[in-house]
Design a protein around this motif. Structure first.
Motif, PDB file in Angstrom:
ATOM      1  N   ARG A 108       0.809  -1.211   0.000  1.00 30.53           N
ATOM      2  CA  ARG A 108       0.000   0.000   0.000  1.00 30.53           C
ATOM      3  C   ARG A 108       0.844   1.263   0.000  1.00 30.53           C
ATOM      4  NH1 ARG A 108      -4.981  -1.365   4.254  1.00 30.53           N
ATOM      5  NH2 ARG A 108      -5.789  -3.210   3.110  1.00 30.53           N
ATOM      6  N   ALA A 109       2.132   1.110  -0.074  1.00 26.73           N
ATOM      7  CA  ALA A 109       3.034   2.260  -0.071  1.00 26.73           C
ATOM      8  C   ALA A 109       2.796   3.142  -1.287  1.00 26.73           C
ATOM      9  CB  ALA A 109       4.486   1.783  -0.060  1.00 26.73           C
ATOM     10  N   LYS A 110       3.093   4.418  -1.148  1.00 25.93           N
ATOM     11  CA  LYS A 110       3.049   5.329  -2.274  1.00 25.93           C
ATOM     12  C   LYS A 110       4.221   5.008  -3.209  1.00 25.93           C
ATOM     13  CE  LYS A 110      -0.455   7.923  -0.953  1.00 25.93           C
ATOM     14  NZ  LYS A 110      -1.708   7.991  -1.739  1.00 25.93           N
ATOM     15  N   LYS A 111       3.929   4.914  -4.502  1.00 27.37           N
ATOM     16  CA  LYS A 111       4.961   4.584  -5.478  1.00 27.37           C
ATOM     17  C   LYS A 111       5.472   5.863  -6.163  1.00 27.37           C
ATOM     18  CE  LYS A 111       3.053   0.383  -4.889  1.00 27.37           C
ATOM     19  NZ  LYS A 111       1.890   0.105  -4.011  1.00 27.37           N
ATOM     20  N   VAL A 112       6.787   5.986  -6.178  1.00 27.09           N
ATOM     21  CA  VAL A 112       7.435   7.161  -6.754  1.00 27.09           C
ATOM     22  C   VAL A 112       8.287   6.717  -7.940  1.00 27.09           C
ATOM     23  CG1 VAL A 112       8.931   9.146  -6.332  1.00 27.09           C
ATOM     24  CG2 VAL A 112       7.550   8.182  -4.449  1.00 27.09           C
ATOM     25  N   LEU A 113       7.949   7.179  -9.134  1.00 26.17           N
ATOM     26  CA  LEU A 113       8.717   6.827 -10.330  1.00 26.17           C
ATOM     27  C   LEU A 113       9.765   7.895 -10.611  1.00 26.17           C
ATOM     28  CD1 LEU A 113       8.926   4.928 -12.896  1.00 26.17           C
ATOM     29  CD2 LEU A 113       7.582   6.691 -14.054  1.00 26.17           C
ATOM     30  N   ILE A 114      11.028   7.467 -10.762  1.00 23.28           N
ATOM     31  CA  ILE A 114      12.099   8.347 -11.223  1.00 23.28           C
ATOM     32  C   ILE A 114      12.749   7.638 -12.404  1.00 23.28           C
ATOM     33  CG2 ILE A 114      14.210   9.582 -10.646  1.00 23.28           C
ATOM     34  CD1 ILE A 114      13.414   9.668  -7.792  1.00 23.28           C
ATOM     35  N   ASP A 115      12.456   8.118 -13.612  1.00 19.70           N
ATOM     36  CA  ASP A 115      12.863   7.355 -14.790  1.00 19.70           C
ATOM     37  C   ASP A 115      12.851   8.229 -16.039  1.00 19.70           C
ATOM     38  OD1 ASP A 115      13.342   4.811 -16.286  1.00 19.70           O
ATOM     39  OD2 ASP A 115      11.390   5.286 -17.125  1.00 19.70           O
ATOM     40  N   HIS A 116      13.650   7.809 -17.041  1.00 16.23           N
ATOM     41  CA  HIS A 116      13.724   8.585 -18.286  1.00 16.23           C
ATOM     42  C   HIS A 116      13.329   7.778 -19.515  1.00 16.23           C
ATOM     43  CE1 HIS A 116      17.964   7.305 -19.767  1.00 16.23           C
ATOM     44  NE2 HIS A 116      17.588   6.464 -18.842  1.00 16.23           N
ATOM     45  N   HIS A 117      12.650   6.650 -19.333  1.00 17.01           N
ATOM     46  CA  HIS A 117      12.181   5.873 -20.477  1.00 17.01           C
ATOM     47  C   HIS A 117      10.800   6.362 -20.931  1.00 17.01           C
ATOM     48  CE1 HIS A 117      15.207   3.236 -18.616  1.00 17.01           C
ATOM     49  NE2 HIS A 117      15.435   2.840 -19.853  1.00 17.01           N
ATOM     50  N   PRO A 118      10.519   6.286 -22.223  1.00 19.23           N
ATOM     51  CA  PRO A 118       9.220   6.769 -22.724  1.00 19.23           C
ATOM     52  C   PRO A 118       8.073   5.834 -22.366  1.00 19.23           C
ATOM     53  CG  PRO A 118      10.486   5.800 -24.510  1.00 19.23           C
ATOM     54  CD  PRO A 118      11.407   5.829 -23.311  1.00 19.23           C
ATOM     55  N   PRO A 120       5.718   5.702 -19.778  1.00 18.34           N
ATOM     56  CA  PRO A 120       5.686   5.099 -18.448  1.00 18.34           C
ATOM     57  C   PRO A 120       4.279   4.716 -18.002  1.00 18.34           C
ATOM     58  CG  PRO A 120       5.825   7.477 -18.250  1.00 18.34           C
ATOM     59  CD  PRO A 120       5.954   7.158 -19.726  1.00 18.34           C
ATOM     60  N   SER A 121       4.205   3.700 -17.154  1.00 15.81           N
ATOM     61  CA  SER A 121       2.953   3.416 -16.456  1.00 15.81           C
ATOM     62  C   SER A 121       2.718   4.522 -15.432  1.00 15.81           C
ATOM     63  CB  SER A 121       3.035   2.055 -15.753  1.00 15.81           C
ATOM     64  OG  SER A 121       3.283   1.018 -16.678  1.00 15.81           O
ATOM     65  N   TYR A 122       1.489   4.611 -14.929  1.00 17.12           N
ATOM     66  CA  TYR A 122       1.171   5.679 -13.980  1.00 17.12           C
ATOM     67  C   TYR A 122       1.400   5.217 -12.546  1.00 17.12           C
ATOM     68  CZ  TYR A 122      -1.217   9.305 -11.385  1.00 17.12           C
ATOM     69  OH  TYR A 122      -1.498  10.300 -10.510  1.00 17.12           O
ATOM     70  N   PHE A 123       2.058   6.079 -11.754  1.00 13.17           N
ATOM     71  CA  PHE A 123       2.277   5.810 -10.335  1.00 13.17           C
ATOM     72  C   PHE A 123       1.875   7.043  -9.526  1.00 13.17           C
ATOM     73  CE2 PHE A 123       5.182   3.096 -12.718  1.00 13.17           C
ATOM     74  CZ  PHE A 123       4.895   1.851 -12.170  1.00 13.17           C
ATOM     75  N   ASP A 124       1.933   6.945  -8.212  1.00 13.35           N
ATOM     76  CA  ASP A 124       1.440   8.023  -7.354  1.00 13.35           C
ATOM     77  C   ASP A 124       2.187   9.340  -7.584  1.00 13.35           C
ATOM     78  OD1 ASP A 124      -0.534   6.508  -5.646  1.00 13.35           O
ATOM     79  OD2 ASP A 124       1.269   5.342  -5.202  1.00 13.35           O
ATOM     80  N   PHE A 125       3.506   9.252  -7.735  1.00 10.90           N
ATOM     81  CA  PHE A 125       4.319  10.437  -7.999  1.00 10.90           C
ATOM     82  C   PHE A 125       5.211  10.141  -9.201  1.00 10.90           C
ATOM     83  CE2 PHE A 125       3.388  10.489  -3.456  1.00 10.90           C
ATOM     84  CZ  PHE A 125       2.856  11.772  -3.294  1.00 10.90           C
ATOM     85  N   MET A 126       5.239  11.073 -10.149  1.00 14.87           N
ATOM     86  CA  MET A 126       5.932  10.838 -11.411  1.00 14.87           C
ATOM     87  C   MET A 126       7.058  11.859 -11.624  1.00 14.87           C
ATOM     88  SD  MET A 126       4.167   8.266 -12.823  1.00 14.87           S
ATOM     89  CE  MET A 126       4.439   8.348 -14.597  1.00 14.87           C
ATOM     90  N   PHE A 127       8.275  11.376 -11.660  1.00 14.75           N
ATOM     91  CA  PHE A 127       9.428  12.179 -12.062  1.00 14.75           C
ATOM     92  C   PHE A 127       9.968  11.524 -13.334  1.00 14.75           C
ATOM     93  CE2 PHE A 127       8.863  12.830  -7.582  1.00 14.75           C
ATOM     94  CZ  PHE A 127       8.997  14.205  -7.438  1.00 14.75           C
ATOM     95  N   SER A 128       9.289  11.816 -14.426  1.00 14.24           N
ATOM     96  CA  SER A 128       9.563  11.141 -15.691  1.00 14.24           C
ATOM     97  C   SER A 128       9.867  12.169 -16.774  1.00 14.24           C
ATOM     98  CB  SER A 128       8.351  10.297 -16.109  1.00 14.24           C
ATOM     99  OG  SER A 128       8.511   9.771 -17.408  1.00 14.24           O
ATOM    100  N   ASP A 129      10.978  11.963 -17.472  1.00 14.44           N
ATOM    101  CA  ASP A 129      11.337  12.845 -18.572  1.00 14.44           C
ATOM    102  C   ASP A 129      12.164  12.057 -19.579  1.00 14.44           C
ATOM    103  OD1 ASP A 129      12.095  14.775 -20.339  1.00 14.44           O
ATOM    104  OD2 ASP A 129      12.894  16.168 -18.847  1.00 14.44           O
ATOM    105  N   PRO A 130      11.543  11.576 -20.654  1.00 20.19           N
ATOM    106  CA  PRO A 130      12.266  10.773 -21.641  1.00 20.19           C
ATOM    107  C   PRO A 130      13.271  11.564 -22.468  1.00 20.19           C
ATOM    108  CG  PRO A 130      10.018  11.170 -22.368  1.00 20.19           C
ATOM    109  CD  PRO A 130      10.110  11.676 -20.968  1.00 20.19           C
TER     110      PRO A 130
END
Length: 335
Positions: A108-118, A120-130
Motif C-alpha cells: 500500500r506504499a506510495k509509489k514514486v517513479l524516477i525514470d527517463h524511459h518513454p 511510463p505506467s502511472y504511479f502516485d508520484f511521477m518524475f519522468s522525462d524521456p
C-alpha cells in the motif's frame, strides 16, 4: 506533498528498487538516493530483484544492496509491503522487476517513479522525462527541487556521475544536452576522481570473454541494403567458455561501428528454453524503441532498446529478417 513529507521531521520507511540486472545508471541513481535519503534520517533499503554486474563492485554503498534470493524473500516482502514509499528507479513498468512484482503490487506504499524511459505506467508520484540522457539527471533534479544540493557529497556525486557516464556512452550519445554537462560539472566540484571512475568503468577483458566476442563477430552479418547488422550468442557458447551475460556487454556496438550502418541487433540466448533477449541500437532518426515495442514485447529509448522473443534463437532471427524489409524506407532516410 512528497517533498514536504520527505523533507519533514517524520521519518519514513523507504524502499528503493532498480530494474532487473541494474546497469550503471540504475545502480548510480539508486545508490545516490540511498545516501541522500539516509542523510535525511529516513529508514531506507535498496533492494535489487537480480544480481548486478561485478564490474560495479567498487561503487560506494554497493554492499548495502539487498539482492533477492529464496533465502531472504520473506524479509524483502516484509520491507516492501510495510514501507511508506517505494521508489521505482530507471524503469517505467513493474514487469522490469519480475522477482519483486507481486510484492510491489500488494504493498500500500506510495509509489514514486524516477525514470527517463518513454511511455511510463502511472504511479502516485511521477518524475519522468524521456528527453534526458540518464535517470541520474532526474535524481539530481529531485535533490535540487528539495533545495538540498548542499547535501550532495563525494559519494553521492560519484554515484550520479557513473550514471551519467554509462547512460551517455561516456558523453557520446545524441541525448546529451547542456544540462548533462552542467550537472557533470557540479558533480566534479564535489571532488570526485573522474579519471579513476573512467578507468574503473572501462571494459575489462579476460581470455574467455575475448573468445566469446570472437564468436559474436564471426557470426556478424551485414544487410547492406538496409544499413543493418545482427549477430548472436547462444547458451552453448556461454557454457563452453564459462561466461556470463555481463560478458556480452558492448558486443552490439561493433556492428554499429561499421560505416553506413545505422541499425545493430544482438540476439542472446542465456539458457535453452528461455526467451531470447534482444538488444537494439541505432544512429540518427531510426527509432528502435518503436521497433522493439511493436515486434519484440520491448521498449526503451529512440536509439537504444531491448526486447524478447519466445521463439528459438534461429526462429527469432528468421522472424527479424522477415520484417526488416518493411523498414527499408525508414532506414535509408536515417543515413
Amino acid at each position: 506533498m512528497l517533498f514536504s513529507n520527505i523533507n519533514g521531521i517524520n521519518k519514513k520507511k523507504i524502499v528503493l528498487l532498480p530494474h532487473d540486472h541494474p546497469d550503471g545508471d540504475a545502480l548510480g541513481s539508486s545508490l545516490a538516493l540511498l545516501f541522500y535519503l539516509r542523510k535525511l534520517q529516513h529508514n531506507v533499503d535498496l533492494i535489487s530483484s537480480t544480481e548486478y554486474s561485478k564490474s560495479f563492485q567498487w561503487l560506494p554503498g554497493i554492499k548495502d544492496i539487498i539482492v533477492f534470493s529464496e533465502k531472504n524473500k520473506f524479509l524483502i516482502r516484509k520491507k516492501i509491503e510495510n514501507s511508506d514509499y517505494i521508489f521505482l528507479i530507471d524503469f517505467n513498468n513493474i514487469s522490469r522487476i519480475k522477482n519483486l512484482r507481486n510484492f510491489l503490487v500488494s504493498s500500500r506504499a506510495k509509489k514514486v517513479l524516477i525514470d527517463h524511459h518513454p511511455h511510463p505506467s502511472y504511479f502516485d508520484f511521477m518524475f519522468s522525462d524521456p528527453k534526458v540522457s540518464a535517470t541520474s539527471i532526474l535524481v539530481f533534479r529531485f535533490i535540487s527541487n528539495m533545495n538540498n544540493l548542499n547535501k550532495i557529497d563525494k559519494e553521492i556525486a560519484t554515484c550520479l556521475y557513473v550514471g551519467l557516464m554509462t547512460d551517455t556512452g561516456f558523453f557520446r550519445f545524441p541525448s546529451i544536452t547542456s544540462e548533462t554537462h552542467f550537472i557533470a560539472g557540479k558533480l566534479i566540484e564535489k571532488g570526485i576522481h573522474v579519471s579513476n571512475i573512467y578507468n574503473l568503468l572501462q571494459e575489462k577483458y579476460n581470455e574467455n570473454r575475448l573468445k566469446l566476442l570472437s564468436k559474436a563477430l564471426n557470426r556478424l552479418r551485414v544487410l547492406k541494403k538496409y544499413h543493418t547488422t545482427y549477430t548472436s550468442i547462444d547458451a552453448s557458447d556461454l557454457n563452453i567458455l564459462s561466461c556470463k551475460k555481463e560478458d556480452t556487454e558492448g558486443v552490439i556496438y561493433y556492428g554499429l561501428g561499421i560505416e553506413n550502418i545505422i541499425f545493430s541487433v544482438f540476439f542472446f540466448e542465456e539458457k535453452i528454453k528461455e526467451p531470447i533477449k534482444i538488444s537494439f541500437r541505432s544512429k540518427g532518426n531510426f527509432d528502435v524503441s518503436l521497433f522493439a515495442r511493436k515486434h519484440f514485447k520491448g521498449g526503451g529509448h529512440k536509439n537504444a532498446a531491448g526486447g524478447i522473443s519466445e521463439k528459438s534463437l534461429s526462429e527469432s532471427i528468421k522472424y527479424f529478417l522477415s520484417i526488416i524489409p518493411d523498414y527499408y524506407s525508414s532506414l535509408i532516410t536515417s543515413i
